[in-house]
Design an enzyme around this catalytic site. Structure first.
Site, PDB file in Angstrom:
ATOM      1  N   CYS A 100       0.842  -1.195   0.000  1.00  0.00           N
ATOM      2  CA  CYS A 100       0.000   0.000   0.000  1.00  0.00           C
ATOM      3  C   CYS A 100       0.876   1.243   0.000  1.00  0.00           C
ATOM      4  CB  CYS A 100      -0.905  -0.004   1.234  1.00  0.00           C
ATOM      5  SG  CYS A 100      -1.990   1.418   1.337  1.00  0.00           S
ATOM      6  N   HIS A 142      -9.391  -3.605  -1.711  1.00  0.00           N
ATOM      7  CA  HIS A 142      -8.364  -2.835  -1.004  1.00  0.00           C
ATOM      8  C   HIS A 142      -8.792  -1.368  -0.892  1.00  0.00           C
ATOM      9  CE1 HIS A 142      -4.010  -1.962  -0.041  1.00  0.00           C
ATOM     10  NE2 HIS A 142      -4.413  -0.754  -0.422  1.00  0.00           N
ATOM     11  N   GLU A 143      -9.251  -0.787  -1.989  1.00  0.00           N
ATOM     12  CA  GLU A 143      -9.617   0.636  -1.986  1.00  0.00           C
ATOM     13  C   GLU A 143     -10.892   0.904  -1.187  1.00  0.00           C
ATOM     14  OE1 GLU A 143      -7.363   2.740  -2.860  1.00  0.00           O
ATOM     15  OE2 GLU A 143      -6.120   1.170  -3.725  1.00  0.00           O
ATOM     16  N   HIS A 146     -10.019   1.155   2.341  1.00  0.00           N
ATOM     17  CA  HIS A 146      -9.507   2.497   2.685  1.00  0.00           C
ATOM     18  C   HIS A 146     -10.650   3.444   3.022  1.00  0.00           C
ATOM     19  CE1 HIS A 146      -5.210   2.756   2.291  1.00  0.00           C
ATOM     20  NE2 HIS A 146      -5.208   2.168   1.112  1.00  0.00           N
TER      21      HIS A 146
END
Length: 166
Positions: A100, A142-143, A146
């Site tokens: 990341c 993954h995003e 976030h």
């Protein structure tokens, strides 16, 4: 404008990001945010996507690098995802290597769904649905993590540090 990518110690990365309100779609402010995200991502040789919180803007937006078209050999993938929601995940999960831009130089293995469906809006407020598998499914998960205040290291196993040269 290229902005600094904030690192894991910054509390913004642990907050649930705010949705983009309808009145901001198509606005100069939203377009500038997306441009800043893309410019910040372009300067990272090892990055394929970035979420707004990574440039200290707590909004539900992520962008994918145009390099993804070359990597996946598909040119029809949208690059901006606003107020994204993963609506479906496969039961099949795979352990995938992750890093990341906000957790520099740590890498680990994360179990992610092999296939996902995401609903999001483009810059003008048009809703769309995208089905993804493999790397793109991993990016979406993954995003969106976030945007929900989660970092990959919260889920990863076998975390290790690699120097930039590696």
């Amino acid at each position: 404008m290229k902005r600094a990518i904030i690192q894991r110690e910054n509390p913004i990365l642990r907050k649930v990001a705010a949705e983009i309100p309808k009145e901001l779609f198509g606005s100069k402010k939203l377009m500038q945010l997306i441009q800043d995200m893309n410019t910040s991502l372009e300067g990272q040789d090892d990055g394929v996507a970035i979420a707004a919180p990574q440039i200290a803007e707590s909004y539900q937006v992520f962008t994918v690098s145009p390099r993804i078209h070359q990597i996946l050999k598909k040119d029809t993938i949208p690059l901006t995802y606003i107020n994204p929601v993963i609506t479906k995940t496969s039961k099949d999960k795979k352990a995938m290597e992750e890093g990341c831009l906000s957790v520099r130089w740590l890498y680990g293995t994360v179990r992610r769904a092999s296939r996902v469906t995401i609903e999001a809006y483009d810059e003008q407020g048009n809703k769309f649905t995208q089905v993804a598998s493999g790397l793109l499914a991993q990016i979406f998960q993954h995003e969106t993590d976030h945007l929900n205040g989660t970092l990959f290291i919260d889920k990863a196993k076998n975390i290790r540090e690699l120097t930039p040269e590696k």
